[in-house]
Design a protein around this motif. Structure first.
Motif, PDB file in Angstrom:
ATOM      1  N   ALA A 343       0.840  -1.198   0.000  1.00  0.00           N
ATOM      2  CA  ALA A 343       0.000   0.000   0.000  1.00  0.00           C
ATOM      3  C   ALA A 343       0.877   1.251   0.000  1.00  0.00           C
ATOM      4  O   ALA A 343       0.614   2.202  -0.738  1.00  0.00           O
ATOM      5  N   LEU A 344       1.958   1.214   0.776  1.00  0.00           N
ATOM      6  CA  LEU A 344       2.824   2.394   0.862  1.00  0.00           C
ATOM      7  C   LEU A 344       3.449   2.720  -0.489  1.00  0.00           C
ATOM      8  O   LEU A 344       3.465   3.865  -0.924  1.00  0.00           O
ATOM      9  N   VAL A 345       3.969   1.687  -1.152  1.00  0.00           N
ATOM     10  CA  VAL A 345       4.620   1.982  -2.424  1.00  0.00           C
ATOM     11  C   VAL A 345       3.598   2.373  -3.482  1.00  0.00           C
ATOM     12  O   VAL A 345       3.874   3.229  -4.326  1.00  0.00           O
ATOM     13  N   LEU A 346       2.396   1.759  -3.389  1.00  0.00           N
ATOM     14  CA  LEU A 346       1.389   2.139  -4.375  1.00  0.00           C
ATOM     15  C   LEU A 346       0.916   3.568  -4.157  1.00  0.00           C
ATOM     16  O   LEU A 346       0.565   4.263  -5.103  1.00  0.00           O
ATOM     17  N   LEU A 347       0.956   4.002  -2.880  1.00  0.00           N
ATOM     18  CA  LEU A 347       0.580   5.380  -2.592  1.00  0.00           C
ATOM     19  C   LEU A 347       1.458   6.345  -3.364  1.00  0.00           C
ATOM     20  O   LEU A 347       1.033   7.410  -3.786  1.00  0.00           O
ATOM     21  N   LEU A 348       2.693   5.927  -3.542  1.00  0.00           N
ATOM     22  CA  LEU A 348       3.616   6.782  -4.279  1.00  0.00           C
ATOM     23  C   LEU A 348       3.108   6.979  -5.707  1.00  0.00           C
ATOM     24  O   LEU A 348       3.179   8.078  -6.260  1.00  0.00           O
ATOM     25  N   LEU A 349       2.585   5.880  -6.274  1.00  0.00           N
ATOM     26  CA  LEU A 349       2.048   5.973  -7.626  1.00  0.00           C
ATOM     27  C   LEU A 349       0.846   6.915  -7.645  1.00  0.00           C
ATOM     28  O   LEU A 349       0.697   7.729  -8.551  1.00  0.00           O
ATOM     29  N   VAL A 350       0.012   6.786  -6.606  1.00  0.00           N
ATOM     30  CA  VAL A 350      -1.153   7.672  -6.512  1.00  0.00           C
ATOM     31  C   VAL A 350      -0.683   9.126  -6.454  1.00  0.00           C
ATOM     32  O   VAL A 350      -1.191   9.992  -7.166  1.00  0.00           O
ATOM     33  N   ALA A 351       0.331   9.376  -5.607  1.00  0.00           N
ATOM     34  CA  ALA A 351       0.844  10.735  -5.478  1.00  0.00           C
ATOM     35  C   ALA A 351       1.368  11.224  -6.821  1.00  0.00           C
ATOM     36  O   ALA A 351       1.123  12.368  -7.220  1.00  0.00           O
ATOM     37  N   ALA A 352       2.078  10.339  -7.518  1.00  0.00           N
ATOM     38  CA  ALA A 352       2.640  10.740  -8.810  1.00  0.00           C
ATOM     39  C   ALA A 352       1.534  11.103  -9.785  1.00  0.00           C
ATOM     40  O   ALA A 352       1.626  12.103 -10.501  1.00  0.00           O
ATOM     41  N   LEU A 393      -0.641  10.046 -22.872  1.00  0.00           N
ATOM     42  CA  LEU A 393      -0.314   8.642 -23.081  1.00  0.00           C
ATOM     43  C   LEU A 393       1.139   8.499 -23.503  1.00  0.00           C
ATOM     44  O   LEU A 393       1.876   7.634 -23.024  1.00  0.00           O
ATOM     45  N   LEU A 394       1.543   9.376 -24.406  1.00  0.00           N
ATOM     46  CA  LEU A 394       2.927   9.351 -24.889  1.00  0.00           C
ATOM     47  C   LEU A 394       3.876   9.551 -23.718  1.00  0.00           C
ATOM     48  O   LEU A 394       4.865   8.838 -23.548  1.00  0.00           O
ATOM     49  N   LEU A 395       3.511  10.519 -22.897  1.00  0.00           N
ATOM     50  CA  LEU A 395       4.306  10.825 -21.712  1.00  0.00           C
ATOM     51  C   LEU A 395       4.382   9.607 -20.800  1.00  0.00           C
ATOM     52  O   LEU A 395       5.454   9.232 -20.309  1.00  0.00           O
ATOM     53  N   PHE A 435       3.615  -1.026 -18.063  1.00  0.00           N
ATOM     54  CA  PHE A 435       2.865  -0.248 -19.033  1.00  0.00           C
ATOM     55  C   PHE A 435       1.396  -0.179 -18.661  1.00  0.00           C
ATOM     56  O   PHE A 435       0.715   0.803 -18.942  1.00  0.00           O
ATOM     57  N   GLY A 436       0.917  -1.223 -17.981  1.00  0.00           N
ATOM     58  CA  GLY A 436      -0.448  -1.162 -17.451  1.00  0.00           C
ATOM     59  C   GLY A 436      -0.580   0.012 -16.494  1.00  0.00           C
ATOM     60  O   GLY A 436      -1.503   0.829 -16.603  1.00  0.00           O
ATOM     61  N   ALA A 437       0.382   0.106 -15.578  1.00  0.00           N
ATOM     62  CA  ALA A 437       0.347   1.197 -14.600  1.00  0.00           C
ATOM     63  C   ALA A 437       0.478   2.538 -15.309  1.00  0.00           C
ATOM     64  O   ALA A 437      -0.204   3.508 -14.968  1.00  0.00           O
ATOM     65  N   ALA A 438       1.354   2.590 -16.320  1.00  0.00           N
ATOM     66  CA  ALA A 438       1.569   3.849 -17.034  1.00  0.00           C
ATOM     67  C   ALA A 438       0.275   4.301 -17.705  1.00  0.00           C
ATOM     68  O   ALA A 438      -0.107   5.475 -17.628  1.00  0.00           O
ATOM     69  N   ILE A 439      -0.407   3.349 -18.363  1.00  0.00           N
ATOM     70  CA  ILE A 439      -1.617   3.714 -19.089  1.00  0.00           C
ATOM     71  C   ILE A 439      -2.728   4.104 -18.103  1.00  0.00           C
ATOM     72  O   ILE A 439      -3.453   5.075 -18.308  1.00  0.00           O
ATOM     73  N   LEU A 440      -2.800   3.340 -17.024  1.00  0.00           N
ATOM     74  CA  LEU A 440      -3.765   3.673 -15.976  1.00  0.00           C
ATOM     75  C   LEU A 440      -3.493   5.081 -15.437  1.00  0.00           C
ATOM     76  O   LEU A 440      -4.403   5.896 -15.261  1.00  0.00           O
ATOM     77  N   ALA A 441      -2.209   5.346 -15.209  1.00  0.00           N
ATOM     78  CA  ALA A 441      -1.823   6.668 -14.714  1.00  0.00           C
ATOM     79  C   ALA A 441      -2.256   7.735 -15.709  1.00  0.00           C
ATOM     80  O   ALA A 441      -2.802   8.778 -15.340  1.00  0.00           O
ATOM     81  N   ALA A 442      -2.029   7.448 -17.003  1.00  0.00           N
ATOM     82  CA  ALA A 442      -2.406   8.424 -18.029  1.00  0.00           C
ATOM     83  C   ALA A 442      -3.902   8.686 -17.974  1.00  0.00           C
ATOM     84  O   ALA A 442      -4.347   9.821 -18.129  1.00  0.00           O
TER      85      ALA A 442
END
Lengths: 834, 113
Positions: A343-352, A393-395, A435-442
């Motif tokens: 959860a802690l490391v995923l929070l970082l993704l959320v923050a990003a 998405l490119l980013l 890439f799943g995470a990247a696209i989700l992030a996008a």
């Protein structure tokens, strides 16, 4: 067919385009001049015709990508920041998950659901290890299992290369040996990196003693020479033929693997195969269609029949609990730890993501002009959203690539420090996840921003508040956790364990493994003790069942508290340097008595005199005769240790240790102690522990956890700085005219600052409160999982105040530049357009 | 452009492909010739817009109803002519049947209602 034709078209499209142009030109020529104007725009017609092939989306995508790439290239500052943010946000969690996954996999066992870990369980009792006779019994009788696997890992031994023809033997090295039944390898899906694994043939009594060596050991110690297979090595002085090399994995850290039945060959005098005190890990492979519950029913019946033969070793109502190896015990501390860390490391993704959302929005304000022009030229809203989203998405995809590179660097660093053996090259799962995470992030950061910008009145609206709140919350959570950890670490450093650990060594001669029984074991220990006491610089010696801060623990669970116990002789207090507060010490040969420390006395009998009371737990009838000062001998860094000490039992001797207090450096003593022990019986492989080393190791573990959280916290804070600065800049840019007007009407700088910070303040406050609450929850979980974190106090206000102060500084720092810009807005210029 | 409604009637939607298939049944033709022929045979009542002819031809190519081949015109120019394929013939039959069916139904309604 049609699909083939479509692809064929795509393949030949340049030629076909040309042909269509030619065809249309011809058509136009043939038309009468007055109608020629009717033909319409060539380009437009061709585009319409092309559309029927259904490849237009590819053209648009190409257009969008080219355009997006150009936009990103033209704003290198934004692009680099965003890529950094997302690469960190994806790369760090990715590295963590890859490390954990490698740990979990071991050898990626085939059909893991039917592979179960077997432990002894009975009403009110649970033991994780079984003995060899039990292994043999269940392997022969249990019909639920296709095979029963026994493993004993981490056995200390001495390694030396086989000296050929009088060549000098290389320096002996202490290694760990795993003894396993040969079915361990196929059932856990372990394929050799070289040569072969152990087979049932190696278990035959007449077979040549065979061994498999670990890959990293092979590379480190044996030079990674493939010719090792077939050569001989020496373990505890015994020759073993190397038949293969074990692949690197976190579950297989030991240096050498041998057939379990060969254990007595390298451990002289061992009675492992016959005695009922050994400790093996047992696994079972369930037969097809047999559930773990069904196997438990069977082992319940089998254990009952075994109890008739050995009533002293089998409990009433005992059965083998069967738990699939991949199934986490959802109540276990380990599971909570893993979940919390994830959860802690995923929070970082959320923050990003939240961060990028604000960044993209903030950047959008500079593009409002461009977007309006494009809309005026007839771009549809959907087309614009698609265009803007393609940029995101490119980013994201670029960041994904960076994240993979980053994670390779992190893993390399961990490999160099021998923390992990995860492979540097990402497997398909890592790539998919990235890439799943990247696209989700996008989707998360790009889509709302794109819709917002493409609307007729671009303004950040709600999205901004949510992004900001999320980001502040995550940053604060991580800050609070790091702050709490730093605080507990400081306490750990400041707290004394309550005994003289700096001058203490203990030796575990490993008598049990070499077949020593009472009274031979006690005889050996007495001799060892006499010889040790005769050495110079030895101040005191004591025989105890458990070495301080060792890997083994005994204790009692009473009213929800853990009490650590030990069985010791009368010299224990003196040797450890633990002061007797009241009452008296043990006398030689005394039974049914106990010493407790002050905290235990206070907790068990508040407001009463503990002396003369009876310990409430099993075994019954232990009368407290003395109270000693608090000392944490079980775990490092417990500020309020609850401990009790009982007199030694005669049966303790085969696995007791000898504590030695020396003057001067205890490290210089290790060799002398070892030599003394081997001098009495040269078959032994004694382990000597310097207690300060154990202290350093435990503190090191806590520091490592702290370092990881601190890195996460720092990254999250960095992200906050970037995000807040972007957001404040955005607000100022958006409201330039309004602020100009205010200044023109006489607003002072403080008003301006307030006007800008006011909309930011609510999400910041909400985020901070949520972050602080979450942080204390996370810290409690960490405390229960790491023994050295016992001192962590979630109710101590100081860490929160420090985190708050740090975060306030961050807010101030990141909004400084935009606020300065706001104050210096020139009203004349700002209002010139109006 | 031309105000005279008699001289240019828009095609009934969906019939363009049917007409093109029918015109090509009697032999391969190039794009302009297809348009001309439809106009001619219909007594200049039906006119095929270039803007819809070429997309329709591309669609027919995609579906495999026609094949395009390059040849020389009478004026020795390279032209692309379209030839009906067996699949196109089958399509023509089915479209024609459909059209007849609908047409009869419409006629019936017009007569009686």
């Amino acid at each position: 067919m049609e699909l083939l034709r479509r692809i064929w078209y795509l393949w030949n499209r340049r030629r076909l385009e040309r042909e269509m142009a030619e065809e249309m030109a011809y058509h136009r020529e043939l038309m009468s001049p007055e109608r020629r104007a009717n033909f319409g725009d060539d380009l437009r017609l061709r585009e319409d015709a092309r559309e029927s092939w259904g490849w237009t989306w590819l053209d648009r995508l190409h257009q969008d990508l080219t355009y997006g790439a150009r936009v990103l290239r033209n704003a290198p500052g934004f692009t680099l920041t965003a890529m950094l943010v997302l690469a960190l946000g994806i790369g760090l969690p990715l590295s963590a998950f890859r490390v954990v996954l490698t740990d979990l996999q071991g050898g990626s066992a085939p059909d893991p659901d039917s592979l179960v870990h077997l432990t002894r369980r009975a009403p009110g009792a649970h033991v994780t290890n079984l003995t060899y006779p039990e292994l043999a019994f269940y392997a022969a009788n249990a019909r639920s299992f296709r095979s029963v696997i026994g493993v004993s890992g981490g056995n200390q031994a001495v390694f030396g290369e086989a000296a050929a023809g009088g060549a000098p033997e290389s320096i002996p090295e202490s290694i760990n040996v795993t003894f396993a039944t040969s079915n361990y390898f196929p059932e856990f899906g372990i394929a050799p990196a070289l040569g072969r694994v152990l087979t049932p043939d190696d278990e035959r009594p007449d077979a040549e003693p065979a061994a498999v060596i670990g890959e990293s050991f092979w590379q480190r110690r044996l030079g990674g020479d493939p010719a090792i297979v077939g050569r001989s090595i020496r373990v505890n002085g015994k020759l073993l033929r190397v038949v293969g090399v074990m692949p690197r994995s976190a579950k297989t850290r030991d240096e050498v693997w041998m057939p379990l039945v060969r254990q007595p060959y390298v451990v002289e005098g061992s009675t492992l195969l016959t005695d009922w005190n050994s400790a093996l890990e047992l696994y079972g492979r369930l037969r097809r269609g047999v559930s773990p519950q069904a196997s438990q029913q069977e082992t319940l019946a089998l254990a009952a029949s075994l109890r008739e033969q050995r009533p002293d070793h089998v409990w009433k109502g005992e059965y083998l609990e069967a738990r699939p190896i991949l199934q986490f015990d959802s109540n276990s501390e380990e599971f909570k730890m893993v979940l919390t860390s994830a959860a802690l490391v995923l929070l970082l993704l959320v923050a990003a993501c939240a961060n990028l959302g604000t960044l993209v929005l903030a950047r959008g304000v500079t593009r409002v002009h461009e977007i309006r022009i494009r809309m005026a030229l007839g771009a549809s809203r959907l087309r614009l959203v698609r265009q803007l989203f393609t940029e995101s998405l490119l980013l994201a995809v670029l960041s994904g690539v960076c994240a993979l590179a980053l994670s390779a660097v992190v893993l390399k660093g961990m490999q160099l420090r021998h923390i992990s053996t995860a492979s540097l090259v990402p497997d398909w799962r890592a790539i998919t996840a990235t890439f799943g995470a990247a696209i989700l992030a996008a989707l998360v950061f790009g889509l709302p921003a794109a819709f917002r910008l493409a609307s007729l009145v671009p303004s950040a609206g709600r999205a901004r508040t949510i992004f900001l709140g999320a980001q502040v919350g995550v940053s604060c959570l991580l800050l609070v956790v790091s702050s709490l950890l730093v605080n507990s670490r400081q306490r750990l450093g400041a707290s004394e364990p309550g005994f003289d650990y700096r001058h203490l060594v203990w030796i575990s001669p490993g008598l049990q493994a070499h077949g020593y029984r009472e009274p031979a074991a006690q005889g050996y220990l007495d001799q060892l003790r006499a010889r040790t006491a005769a050495l110079s610089d030895v101040k005191a010696t004591s025989q105890a069942w458990l070495g301080p801060w060792g890997d083994f623990h005994m204790g009692a669970d009473w009213m929800g508290r853990q009490y650590a116990g030990n069985r010791v002789d009368p010299q224990f207090l003196d040797t450890m340097g633990i002061r007797l507060v009241r009452g008296r010490n043990f006398r030689q040969g005394e039974g049914k008595v106990a010493l407790v420390n002050s905290s235990t006395a206070r907790l068990l009998w508040p407001g009463q005199d503990a002396l003369g009371k009876t310990l409430p737990w099993d075994p019954p009838g232990q009368t407290v005769i003395g109270i000693v000062q608090d000392a944490s001998t079980g775990h490092v860094g417990n500020p309020e240790p609850l401990e009790f000490y009982l007199p030694s039992l005669r049966s303790d001797a085969p696995d007791s240790v000898l504590l030695v207090r020396v003057s001067g450096s205890p490290r210089d003593f290790v060799r002398r102690l070892q030599d003394t022990a081997i001098g009495l019986d040269e078959r032994l492989q004694p382990t000597v522990q310097v207690v300060t080393d154990l202290y350093d190791r435990e503190v090191g573990k806590a520091s490592a956890a702290l370092a990881v959280i601190a890195i996460l916290g720092t990254v999250a804070t960095l992200l906050s700085v970037i995000g807040l600065a972007g957001l404040a800049g955005y607000t100022v840019a958006q409201r330039t005219r309004e602020i100009g007007l205010r200044i023109a009407l006489g607003a002072r700088p403080s008003h301006v600052v307030r006007a800008i910070l006011a909309p930011l303040s609510r999400p910041i406050v909400v985020g901070f409160v949520c972050g602080a609450l979450g942080g204390s929850a996370v810290a409690s979980v960490l405390r229960s999982g790491i023994p050295t974190m016992y001192g962590l106090d979630v109710f101590n206000p100081l860490p929160y105040v420090m985190a708050l102060a740090l975060f306030a500084a961050v807010v101030a720092l990141s909004t400084l530049a935009p606020l300065r810009r706001a104050i210096r807005i020139n009203p004349y210029q700002a209002l010139k357009h109006e | 452009m031309s105000p005279d409604p008699k001289s240019r009637t828009e095609l009934v939607p969906g019939t363009l492909i049917l007409l093109v298939l029918r015109v090509l049944e009697s032999g391969p033709l190039h794009g302009y010739a297809i348009a001309q022929r439809i106009s001619l045979v219909s007594g200049e009542v039906l006119r095929v817009e270039e803007g819809s002819l070429y997309p329709a031809l591309q669609k027919m190519l995609r579906k495999g109803w026609v094949r395009a081949e390059w040849g020389l015109s009478d004026t020795k120019r390279r032209v692309r002519s379209y030839r009906l394929t067996p699949a196109g013939r089958a399509q023509l039959e089915s479209e024609r049947a459909d059209y007849d069916h609908v047409n009869r139904a419409i006629q019936a309604v017009l007569k009686l209602a």
